[in-house]
Design a protein around this motif. Structure first.
Motif, PDB file in Angstrom:
ATOM      1  N   THR A 113       0.847  -1.191   0.000  1.00  0.00           N
ATOM      2  CA  THR A 113       0.000   0.000   0.000  1.00  0.00           C
ATOM      3  C   THR A 113       0.887   1.247   0.000  1.00  0.00           C
ATOM      4  OG1 THR A 113      -0.120  -0.183   2.414  1.00  0.00           O
ATOM      5  CG2 THR A 113      -1.953  -1.098   1.157  1.00  0.00           C
ATOM      6  N   LEU A 114       0.879   1.950  -1.121  1.00  0.00           N
ATOM      7  CA  LEU A 114       1.699   3.159  -1.271  1.00  0.00           C
ATOM      8  C   LEU A 114       0.813   4.354  -0.914  1.00  0.00           C
ATOM      9  CD1 LEU A 114       3.352   1.023  -2.690  1.00  0.00           C
ATOM     10  CD2 LEU A 114       3.462   2.470  -4.722  1.00  0.00           C
ATOM     11  N   GLY A 115       1.073   4.989   0.208  1.00  0.00           N
ATOM     12  CA  GLY A 115       0.203   6.099   0.576  1.00  0.00           C
ATOM     13  C   GLY A 115       0.601   6.752   1.886  1.00  0.00           C
ATOM     14  N   GLY A 116      -0.163   7.764   2.244  1.00  0.00           N
ATOM     15  CA  GLY A 116       0.092   8.518   3.463  1.00  0.00           C
ATOM     16  C   GLY A 116      -0.697   7.968   4.638  1.00  0.00           C
ATOM     17  N   ILE A 128      -5.802  -6.269   9.879  1.00  0.00           N
ATOM     18  CA  ILE A 128      -6.549  -6.872  10.984  1.00  0.00           C
ATOM     19  C   ILE A 128      -7.604  -7.843  10.437  1.00  0.00           C
ATOM     20  CG2 ILE A 128      -8.236  -6.355  12.828  1.00  0.00           C
ATOM     21  CD1 ILE A 128      -6.545  -3.815  13.410  1.00  0.00           C
ATOM     22  N   LYS A 129      -8.141  -7.516   9.250  1.00  0.00           N
ATOM     23  CA  LYS A 129      -9.163  -8.388   8.646  1.00  0.00           C
ATOM     24  C   LYS A 129      -8.565  -9.555   7.863  1.00  0.00           C
ATOM     25  CE  LYS A 129     -13.185  -7.273   7.882  1.00  0.00           C
ATOM     26  NZ  LYS A 129     -14.525  -6.832   7.543  1.00  0.00           N
ATOM     27  N   GLY A 130      -7.230  -9.644   7.825  1.00  0.00           N
ATOM     28  CA  GLY A 130      -6.621 -10.840   7.242  1.00  0.00           C
ATOM     29  C   GLY A 130      -5.830 -10.670   5.962  1.00  0.00           C
ATOM     30  N   ILE A 131      -5.707  -9.425   5.449  1.00  0.00           N
ATOM     31  CA  ILE A 131      -4.877  -9.244   4.248  1.00  0.00           C
ATOM     32  C   ILE A 131      -3.429  -8.967   4.684  1.00  0.00           C
ATOM     33  CG2 ILE A 131      -4.473  -7.848   2.169  1.00  0.00           C
ATOM     34  CD1 ILE A 131      -7.388  -7.262   1.948  1.00  0.00           C
ATOM     35  N   ASN A 132      -2.476  -9.640   4.045  1.00  0.00           N
ATOM     36  CA  ASN A 132      -1.060  -9.353   4.305  1.00  0.00           C
ATOM     37  C   ASN A 132      -0.689  -8.048   3.610  1.00  0.00           C
ATOM     38  OD1 ASN A 132      -0.585 -11.694   5.742  1.00  0.00           O
ATOM     39  ND2 ASN A 132       0.074 -12.843   3.925  1.00  0.00           N
ATOM     40  N   MET A 316       9.180 -11.122   1.348  1.00  0.00           N
ATOM     41  CA  MET A 316       9.837 -12.436   1.215  1.00  0.00           C
ATOM     42  C   MET A 316      10.184 -13.021   2.586  1.00  0.00           C
ATOM     43  SD  MET A 316      12.077 -12.153  -2.281  1.00  0.00           S
ATOM     44  CE  MET A 316      12.975 -10.690  -1.891  1.00  0.00           C
ATOM     45  N   GLU A 317      10.378 -12.101   3.580  1.00  0.00           N
ATOM     46  CA  GLU A 317      10.671 -12.574   4.942  1.00  0.00           C
ATOM     47  C   GLU A 317       9.390 -12.870   5.725  1.00  0.00           C
ATOM     48  OE1 GLU A 317      12.960  -9.412   6.692  1.00  0.00           O
ATOM     49  OE2 GLU A 317      14.654  -9.770   5.346  1.00  0.00           O
ATOM     50  N   GLY A 318       8.239 -12.571   5.088  1.00  0.00           N
ATOM     51  CA  GLY A 318       6.957 -12.827   5.752  1.00  0.00           C
ATOM     52  C   GLY A 318       6.620 -11.822   6.834  1.00  0.00           C
ATOM     53  N   LYS A 319       7.181 -10.607   6.733  1.00  0.00           N
ATOM     54  CA  LYS A 319       6.884  -9.572   7.738  1.00  0.00           C
ATOM     55  C   LYS A 319       5.776  -8.678   7.203  1.00  0.00           C
ATOM     56  CE  LYS A 319      11.159  -9.433  10.295  1.00  0.00           C
ATOM     57  NZ  LYS A 319      12.206 -10.092   9.489  1.00  0.00           N
ATOM     58  N   PHE A 320       4.576  -8.882   7.714  1.00  0.00           N
ATOM     59  CA  PHE A 320       3.428  -8.130   7.201  1.00  0.00           C
ATOM     60  C   PHE A 320       2.864  -7.195   8.283  1.00  0.00           C
ATOM     61  CE2 PHE A 320       3.426 -12.259   4.874  1.00  0.00           C
ATOM     62  CZ  PHE A 320       3.845 -11.744   3.654  1.00  0.00           C
ATOM     63  N   GLY A 321       1.982  -6.296   7.847  1.00  0.00           N
ATOM     64  CA  GLY A 321       1.406  -5.339   8.801  1.00  0.00           C
ATOM     65  C   GLY A 321       2.424  -4.303   9.205  1.00  0.00           C
ATOM     66  N   VAL A 322       3.358  -4.011   8.307  1.00  0.00           N
ATOM     67  CA  VAL A 322       4.452  -3.078   8.628  1.00  0.00           C
ATOM     68  C   VAL A 322       4.559  -1.970   7.575  1.00  0.00           C
ATOM     69  CG1 VAL A 322       5.809  -4.802   9.881  1.00  0.00           C
ATOM     70  CG2 VAL A 322       6.151  -4.516   7.414  1.00  0.00           C
ATOM     71  N   VAL A 334       8.556  -0.497  10.612  1.00  0.00           N
ATOM     72  CA  VAL A 334       7.864  -0.461  11.911  1.00  0.00           C
ATOM     73  C   VAL A 334       6.472  -1.061  11.706  1.00  0.00           C
ATOM     74  CG1 VAL A 334       9.008   1.605  12.839  1.00  0.00           C
ATOM     75  CG2 VAL A 334       6.929   1.866  11.499  1.00  0.00           C
ATOM     76  N   ASN A 335       5.865  -1.506  12.787  1.00  0.00           N
ATOM     77  CA  ASN A 335       4.503  -2.017  12.690  1.00  0.00           C
ATOM     78  C   ASN A 335       3.545  -0.890  12.333  1.00  0.00           C
ATOM     79  OD1 ASN A 335       5.078  -4.685  13.324  1.00  0.00           O
ATOM     80  ND2 ASN A 335       5.008  -4.277  15.531  1.00  0.00           N
ATOM     81  N   LEU A 336       2.595  -1.196  11.478  1.00  0.00           N
ATOM     82  CA  LEU A 336       1.609  -0.174  11.093  1.00  0.00           C
ATOM     83  C   LEU A 336       0.872   0.374  12.314  1.00  0.00           C
ATOM     84  CD1 LEU A 336       0.050  -1.581   7.800  1.00  0.00           C
ATOM     85  CD2 LEU A 336       1.222   0.604   8.081  1.00  0.00           C
ATOM     86  N   GLU A 337       0.744  -0.459  13.328  1.00  0.00           N
ATOM     87  CA  GLU A 337       0.067  -0.045  14.549  1.00  0.00           C
ATOM     88  C   GLU A 337       0.768   1.175  15.168  1.00  0.00           C
ATOM     89  OE1 GLU A 337      -2.785  -1.437  15.101  1.00  0.00           O
ATOM     90  OE2 GLU A 337      -3.112  -0.146  16.835  1.00  0.00           O
TER      91      GLU A 337
END
Ligand code: F6P
Length: 380
Positions: A113-116, A128-132, A316-322, A334-337
């Protein structure tokens, strides 16, 4: 092992979008991963509309091109999506489940996701709803939390700096005050940095509610030493002490999309007041979308390429939500949270609320200190 990824761009365009798309695509190609692009951002996610990018000649030669070859959506919030019924009535629906299903059906292992701030808020909610998801911080405003810099910002500063240079010569020739209004929403980064780069005399930013008399005094001091011209940079979100920034409701945008108020016009107001207070003629130039279009600077090309390659590496490292970030000059994530976590409400209309984590200019920032050290008036 991931096999298939997709990119989406959301929000106002910036120079460098294509450079990020290219870097993700190239890193995917190197690693034998299929890479797709959603057309028109979150809108493409809702409508399941995407194109293949790897191996696509149309996705080549785009490093230096402005805009985004896959388009970008504004005012498209999947949790609150504007739908026109067959009878012409408008409804706002939560289409997030449909998006999750679309991603699953397409077999995308990750969506970039490219955005602000608002885009990353939506990305966090979809995660949170399950999309990487993996975010990449894009905006000319440079106001995304947790990163030193967003891509597109450097080009915007560079365009603003060139405008200041050009305004200087005409200001000097005609003994005028030249006011330049720049973008940035509620953050003064573009105004402050371009004011320093262009040698402006006054810079008014949203983080420092201004006293117009202070700006007028600074200009009068210049007049007293024979400098009968001044250049003033005004951030579109700047406002006088006790007042509000000039804004208007954007036509055709429904309140429910949450983005109905657009800044614009503060420069004109400042020019009018300065003319009255100093006796010098004042003119205002609104730089507008010039700051977002066209070829990215070398800095933005490199930053965008770093962010894109890093994003693919994280996938590729499987680090999602970041979110990919630059921290003290070093590429990181960093985590999106951490980026949007103040805004807890899932599917909230937009990210840029008082709950959001938007990064503003702080008074201990080097740019503020430097501006004050060399006598740029910040309206206080
Ligand atoms: O957030 C980027 C930005 O360019 C702001 O600086 C500006 O206020 C706004 O977008 C303009 O939005 P739009 O493209 O919807 O007119």
């Amino acid at each position: 092992m991931i096999k298939k990824v997709a990119i989406l761009a959301n929000g106002g365009d910036v120079s460098g979008l294509n450079a990020v798309i290219r870097a993700i695509k190239k890193t995917a190609e190197v690693n034998g991963i299929e890479c797709y692009g959603y057309i028109d951002g979150y809108r493409g996610l809702v409508n399941n509309n995407y194109i293949r990018l790897d191996g696509n000649p149309k996705a080549s030669g785009i490093l230096q091109k402005g805009g985004a070859i896959i388009g970008s959506s504004t005012n498209a919030i999947v949790f609150h999506y504007k739908v026109e019924n067959p009878d012409g009535t408008i409804e706002y629906k939560d289409l997030s489940d449909q998006c999750v299903q679309n991603v699953k059906d397409a077999g995308f292992d990750c969506v970039f996701t490219l955005g602000g701030d608002s885009t990353q808020k939506g990305a966090r909610d979809l995660f949170i709803k399950g999309i990487n998801v993996i975010g990449v911080p894009k905006t000319i405003d440079n106001d995304v939390a947790c990163t030193d810099v967003t891509f597109g910002y450097n080009t915007a500063v560079s365009v603003a700096t060139e405008a200041i240079d050009r305004l200087h010569t005409t200001a000097e020739t005609h003994d005028r005050i030249m006011v330049l209004e720049v973008m940035g929403r509620s953050a003064g980064w573009i105004a402050l940095e371009s004011a320093i780069a262009g040698g402006a005399d006054v810079a008014l930013i949203p983080e420092i509610p201004y006293d117009i008399n202070k700006a007028a005094e600074a200009i009068k001091k210049r007049i007293a030493v024979g400098k009968r011209f001044s250049v003033v940079v005004v951030s579109e979100g700047a406002f006088p002490k006790g007042g509000e920034a000039t804004s208007h409701a954007a036509e055709g945008i429904d309140d429910k999309a949450g983005i109905s108020i657009k800044y614009g016009g503060e420069g004109q107001r400042v020019a009018k007041m300065l003319q009255e207070l100093t006796g010098l003629e004042a003119r205002c130039t609104i730089l507008g979308y010039m700051q977002r279009g066209g070829t990215p600077t070398a800095y933005d090309r490199v930053l965008s390429t770093k962010y894109g390659a890093k994003a693919m590496e994280l996938a590729m490292e499987g680090k999602f939500g970041v979110l990919t970030v630059l921290k003290n000059g070093k590429l990181d994530y960093v985590n999106l949270e951490e980026v949007v976590g103040n805004n807890k409400e899932l599917g909230a209309v937009q990210g840029g609320t008082e709950n959001s984590n938007v990064r503003n200019v702080t008074m201990d920032n080097d740019l503020v200190k430097t501006a004050l050290d060399i006598g740029i008036c910040l309206g206080k």
